[in-house]
Design a protein around this motif. Sequence first.
Motif, short mmCIF file in Angstrom:
data_model
loop_
_atom_site.label_atom_id
_atom_site.label_comp_id
_atom_site.label_asym_id
_atom_site.label_seq_id
_atom_site.Cartn_x
_atom_site.Cartn_y
_atom_site.Cartn_z
N ILE A 15 0.68 -1.07 0.10
CA ILE A 15 0.05 0.05 -0.12
C ILE A 15 0.82 1.31 -0.11
O ILE A 15 2.02 1.50 0.90
N GLY A 16 0.70 2.08 -0.98
CA GLY A 16 1.71 3.23 -1.06
C GLY A 16 2.86 3.13 -1.73
O GLY A 16 3.26 4.30 -2.06
N VAL A 17 3.20 1.77 -1.99
CA VAL A 17 4.39 2.06 -2.85
C VAL A 17 4.36 0.84 -4.16
O VAL A 17 4.01 -0.38 -3.64
N ARG A 18 4.77 1.04 -5.14
CA ARG A 18 5.38 -0.11 -6.05
C ARG A 18 6.84 -0.49 -5.58
O ARG A 18 7.53 0.26 -6.09
N ARG A 385 1.31 15.39 -2.79
CA ARG A 385 0.24 14.97 -4.08
C ARG A 385 -0.69 13.86 -3.43
O ARG A 385 -0.27 12.76 -3.44
N PRO A 387 -5.26 13.32 -3.77
CA PRO A 387 -6.47 13.46 -4.32
C PRO A 387 -7.16 14.73 -3.50
O PRO A 387 -7.73 15.84 -3.94
N THR A 391 -8.13 11.86 2.04
CA THR A 391 -7.52 10.56 1.60
C THR A 391 -6.80 9.71 2.69
O THR A 391 -6.30 10.35 3.69
N THR A 395 -2.44 5.17 1.76
CA THR A 395 -2.44 4.78 0.21
C THR A 395 -1.35 5.88 -0.31
O THR A 395 -1.32 6.03 -1.68
N LEU A 396 -0.77 6.78 0.28
CA LEU A 396 0.30 7.80 -0.45
C LEU A 396 1.40 6.99 -0.73
O LEU A 396 1.85 6.00 0.03
N SER A 397 2.31 7.80 -1.41
CA SER A 397 3.64 6.91 -1.68
C SER A 397 4.53 7.44 -0.21
O SER A 397 4.28 8.39 0.52
N ASN A 400 5.10 11.30 -0.03
CA ASN A 400 4.36 12.01 0.32
C ASN A 400 3.66 11.57 1.72
O ASN A 400 3.38 12.74 2.59
N LYS A 408 2.44 17.66 9.98
CA LYS A 408 1.80 17.53 11.22
C LYS A 408 2.73 18.23 12.44
O LYS A 408 2.17 18.98 13.30
N LEU B 329 -4.93 -0.97 -1.68
CA LEU B 329 -4.11 -1.18 -2.49
C LEU B 329 -4.10 -0.43 -4.16
O LEU B 329 -3.49 0.27 -4.47
N SER B 332 -4.46 3.15 -3.94
CA SER B 332 -3.14 3.85 -3.54
C SER B 332 -2.21 3.55 -4.81
O SER B 332 -1.51 4.59 -5.03
N MET B 333 -2.40 2.73 -5.70
CA MET B 333 -1.67 2.61 -7.08
C MET B 333 -2.31 3.68 -7.90
O MET B 333 -1.61 4.49 -8.73
N LEU B 336 -0.72 6.97 -6.73
CA LEU B 336 0.75 7.11 -7.41
C LEU B 336 0.75 7.58 -8.73
O LEU B 336 1.30 8.28 -9.00
#
Lengths: 505, 340
Positions: A15-18, A385, A387, A391, A395-397, A400, A408, B329, B332-333, B336
């Motif tokens: 979640i948040g990263v590839r 970055r 939406p 959010t 779910t952010l990278s 971010n 914070k 997931l 989150s993609m 990204l």
Amino acid sequence: MEPILCARNISKSFIGVRALNNIDITINAGEIHCLAGENGCGKSTLVKCISGVYTPDHGEVEISGEKYKNLTPIEAMNKGIQVIYQDLSLFQHMTVAENIAISKLKFEGNKTINWKKIKSIAKEQLNKIGVKMNLDETVGEISMANRQMVAICRALAQDAKILFMDEPTTALTKTEVDHLMKIMLELKKKGLAIVFISHKLDEVFTVADTITIFRNGDKIGDFNSKDLDEKSLSYHMTGREIEYPRYHRTCKDNSPILEIDHLTRKGQYEDISMTIRPGDIIGLTGLLGSGRTELAMSLFGLNPTQSGSIRINGKETSIASPMAAKKQGIALLPEDRFNQGLFIERKIKENISSALIDTICKKGLIRKAEEDTIAQKYVNELKVRTPSIETVVGTLSGGNQQKVVIGKWTATAPKVFIMDTPTVGIDIGSKSEIYEQIHKFADGGMAIIFISDEIQEIMANCNRVIVLANGKCIREFDENELGQDGADKIITDLIGSQSAEEVTP
Amino acid sequence: MNKIKKMVGKDLDLSILVGLALLVLVTVAGAFGGSMYSGRNIQSMAFQIPEFGFLALAMMLSNMVGGIDLSIIANANTVAIFTAYVLNGTWAFGTEGIARVILALIVAAVTSLIFGAFNGLIIAKTSAPSLIATLGTMTLIQGIGMALTGGSSIGDIDPLFAEFGKSVVLGLPLIFWLFLLVSLILGLILSLTGFGRKLYLYGGNPVAARFSAVNNEKMSILVFMATGFLAGMAGLIILSRVNSAKVGYGDSYLLQTMIVCVIGGISPNGGKGKVQGVVIAIIMMQVMSSAFTIMSLSPYTKKLIWGIMLVLVLGLNHVIAAYSQKRTLKQSMKNLQSAQ
Ligand SMILES: Nc1ncnc2c1ncn2[C@@H]1O[C@H](COP(=O)(O)OP(=O)(O)O)[C@@H](O)[C@H]1O
Ligand SMILES: [Mg+2]
């Protein structure tokens, strides 16, 4: 050279990263293969996919001709894949001999314990790497370097054909690193394949035959180590040639904000003194375990000091809790973003307001409009970055997410901001944006303690540097000294110079 | 239709729960027809809900901070015993009538808060797991009740107080209205106040809460005080319905409160869940329980069914969690991609 392991099209997302994007890699017997790349580019994740700890989203692993889609750790071990993780996973309360032999015995299905056999296994393996050690000492009492040796022997005892070593040098001094490298070269001669993971360039060049470079989950390429030099390797790792803009203190106010005097907590850090003025970005560097994080925790009220004093704006205070730290204007960006920094399942705005709940409340009720305004302000300012501020932060990278944690604490308008390795696991783009922000904070009169072991990062961002080793300050650099040619080299050497043996009490 | 889909997407757990509750209500109606939803049966269910309901709310709060309070039933009974002693004149200090009832209420509030604070203090100061800590205090609180009563029930209470458990307002019992009111207030506290926000943060990730300068110890004490207070309310309701108090009443409620919390969408790991969910789950449980009574099932069969339900719901929760993990997931993609 015969390939013994082939991984194809490996992809893995969290979640948040590839974390890995279609990676192909081939490992050959009798070769030291280096995986290089900045922190968080996916090296450890690849190792876990290959060794069966993670099931990749796509792709397959082929080991000595057999193909696996869902490799299990047991299968991997049976095939001779051994991994030494960063934390080594040794049994602290067991002896050296037991640690070396136990997995082998278990592996072979022995039900009873034969002490003679344990010792003979341990001796045999230690001989293989040419190291002498007291077999009866418990692992908790030996040095980091020796623990590393124990972990290697344990792997060898299980007939390792491929040995993965994930950042084995982060807690080792220079001499210990050299010793380890020698052992690696010895093992290579015996036909073992070694996959060595590091983000330190000099180490990579000392031992590697092949270097595979990763950046942000992508493979940049396989290189013969002779075809690269530090500059080109660094270029491939970071994806940029230009250097980060260097920070110069412009703040005119020279009255100290934070003074610490002979601060001590035995076993962690000793006799640390420093004076921080508005606009200072002080680099605090040293090996893992040098006491840098422990000192930061103490300044944030999470790790009581034993002696010494802390003054804020000239007034002596004690910081007994994070609440007290916040009141004094001290903020901490923690080392572990995932567990310490974020409420991963909560919205961005709830994360940004989490240190400010009492401030945004009126008669106990949260003023939602004010919460939104603050969240939106820092999302814009820090260029998160996303939406929307609604959010979920998980779910952010990574980059971010880190900006959210910075936001914070910025929202509390701190006077001193301690940042513990703020850019680990963060993409290049976010990295330079974060540097830019930090410079802006400092220009505005904030004092910053910047903990890091990436030398380029320290050189670019700090106007002063303190090097810690074994919990002691071994050298301080001021702006002039940092400006001189070769300062980075001196600091790098200092970081690995002092023997780690002295720390262990 | 789209609107419904959006709402379901927004709160998957609650939507499933509402669906499940409707299913139970309709099935029961089909099976038993009028007798189930006759005015009399509804009223009798509404009389039974509050004592269990308050205990379930108490359990919910402790679950929301990732803990568990095993002492709630002991707390309720011992508070009821204290109150009964005031109401039957033993500890009345010369008060009569309404003054005595007020004194009794004060005693109930103070003792329940003290029991709760004691739990909270132990957990906050020794960082003992709440399971162990409250197992200890459960025995201790029970022991206090035992020492006072020797195990016999304390009755003969002021009839004025007993009235409270019997009166009906607008066709429903007063105590049921009280339960709804307290649930509503609790729901509002959780969603609107700073305390509620800190409770969710602390419950979801106590480490990050500490690093965000949230006073974890204070939160732990306050939450367990609130838990104790709700358990004490349950004690008052029990006393007013049964007209007497004794150690060991309603011991079987403990398991049921946990089931209701899980069904109601409270994560035992903390940081998740809403009062609405638990209230719906409580009502659903009561309807089923009434149905069982009409069918005159044996207590063992009932237990078996509750047990099966718990396992089913845990399994369902697992599936839902895996599904929402996948959804997150994917989301989150998407984030990204749009960021690049
Ligand atoms: N279990 C996990 N859950 C979520 N994200 C993870 C997990 N493990 C690693 N990551 C993320 O995946 C990325 C790659 O991490 P890692 O493989 O550890 O990098 P490296 O070893 O190269 O420093 C990082 O952004 C990291 O935050
Ligand atoms: Mg790693």
